[in-house]
Design a protein around this motif. Sequence first.
Motif, PDB file in Angstrom:
ATOM      1  N   ASP A 133      -2.857  14.326 -11.289  1.00  0.00           N
ATOM      2  CA  ASP A 133      -3.144  12.995 -11.362  1.00  0.00           C
ATOM      3  C   ASP A 133      -1.474  12.350 -11.306  1.00  0.00           C
ATOM      4  N   ALA A 134      -1.486  11.189 -10.751  1.00  0.00           N
ATOM      5  CA  ALA A 134      -0.109  10.493 -10.543  1.00  0.00           C
ATOM      6  C   ALA A 134       0.597  10.252 -12.099  1.00  0.00           C
ATOM      7  N   GLU A 135       1.731  10.577 -12.063  1.00  0.00           N
ATOM      8  CA  GLU A 135       2.451  10.055 -13.295  1.00  0.00           C
ATOM      9  C   GLU A 135       2.957   8.767 -13.589  1.00  0.00           C
ATOM     10  N   SER A 136       2.754   8.029 -12.657  1.00  0.00           N
ATOM     11  CA  SER A 136       2.790   6.562 -12.958  1.00  0.00           C
ATOM     12  C   SER A 136       1.903   5.845 -11.895  1.00  0.00           C
ATOM     13  N   LEU A 140       0.745  -1.325   0.133  1.00  0.00           N
ATOM     14  CA  LEU A 140       0.100   0.007   0.186  1.00  0.00           C
ATOM     15  C   LEU A 140       0.858   1.377   0.019  1.00  0.00           C
ATOM     16  N   VAL A 141       2.138   1.103   0.749  1.00  0.00           N
ATOM     17  CA  VAL A 141       2.784   2.398   0.683  1.00  0.00           C
ATOM     18  C   VAL A 141       3.576   2.590  -0.632  1.00  0.00           C
ATOM     19  N   ALA A 142       3.797   1.585  -1.380  1.00  0.00           N
ATOM     20  CA  ALA A 142       4.479   1.585  -2.745  1.00  0.00           C
ATOM     21  C   ALA A 142       3.480   2.026  -3.766  1.00  0.00           C
ATOM     22  N   ILE A 143       2.133   1.692  -3.521  1.00  0.00           N
ATOM     23  CA  ILE A 143       0.978   1.990  -4.419  1.00  0.00           C
ATOM     24  C   ILE A 143       0.593   3.605  -4.170  1.00  0.00           C
ATOM     25  N   ARG A 144       0.850   4.053  -2.988  1.00  0.00           N
ATOM     26  CA  ARG A 144       0.541   5.569  -2.761  1.00  0.00           C
ATOM     27  C   ARG A 144       1.681   6.402  -3.304  1.00  0.00           C
ATOM     28  N   LYS A 145       2.692   6.111  -3.326  1.00  0.00           N
ATOM     29  CA  LYS A 145       3.900   6.697  -3.613  1.00  0.00           C
ATOM     30  C   LYS A 145       3.903   7.567  -5.077  1.00  0.00           C
ATOM     31  N   PRO A 146       3.870   6.992  -5.900  1.00  0.00           N
ATOM     32  CA  PRO A 146       3.638   7.937  -7.228  1.00  0.00           C
ATOM     33  C   PRO A 146       2.777   9.093  -7.001  1.00  0.00           C
ATOM     34  N   TYR A 147       1.414   8.906  -6.613  1.00  0.00           N
ATOM     35  CA  TYR A 147       0.627   9.964  -6.543  1.00  0.00           C
ATOM     36  C   TYR A 147       1.230  11.223  -5.510  1.00  0.00           C
ATOM     37  N   VAL A 148       1.402  10.730  -4.403  1.00  0.00           N
ATOM     38  CA  VAL A 148       1.664  11.385  -3.258  1.00  0.00           C
ATOM     39  C   VAL A 148       3.078  12.421  -3.643  1.00  0.00           C
ATOM     40  N   GLU A 149       3.940  11.580  -4.339  1.00  0.00           N
ATOM     41  CA  GLU A 149       5.177  12.577  -4.588  1.00  0.00           C
ATOM     42  C   GLU A 149       4.872  13.413  -5.742  1.00  0.00           C
TER      43      GLU A 149
END
Length: 184
Positions: A69-72, A7-16
């Motif tokens: 929007d998340a880039e990835s 879940l942390v890894a799924i969250r990372k692209p958007y939050v960054e």
Amino acid sequence: MTVSELLVAIRKPYVETLARQIAQGAAYVEPAYRNSDGSLATEGVMAMPCRVDMIAQEGAAAGEPVQVDAESELAFEPVGFAIEQMAVRISPFGWDWLALEVRGLGQEALVQVMGRWFLEWFDVEDENPPTEDALQGVVHFISDPEPTAEGFQVKIDLGSAPAPAVEDLLFALADGGASGVVLG
């Protein structure tokens, strides 16, 4: 990899992406839509509030809501596990637009469980201190439930909420009697 780490890894692209956009200029960070009297604006059958990613304070877009929007999106093989009686399947999804299907709950029970969870992570009173990346750690949006062949589906913008928000949601659904949940 544990579910928490996934879940942390799924969250990372958007939050960054969101944090980078906010760092580029003055903005109101994750504000809630409000009525003219200052109360939260709500909509839909669930009467839930909504947040926008940011509102620019300067330039041509000043005062306008900005959708980020998340880039990835993290790619991974779907995973499955159980929480008590509830089967859980997680497939790739974007943190800012999660399709969540819930089985084994009627619409009224689903609305109660989802509504409590959403409002808890929405931070109705805007009391959350900013995180280290200047975010609020809040969910942004939940749709009204739509019937599916096996239950109901909602769409959720998880905003900058931390990964434990999704874990809390899964436990709340299991405690509420759901028999299955599909994320993504």
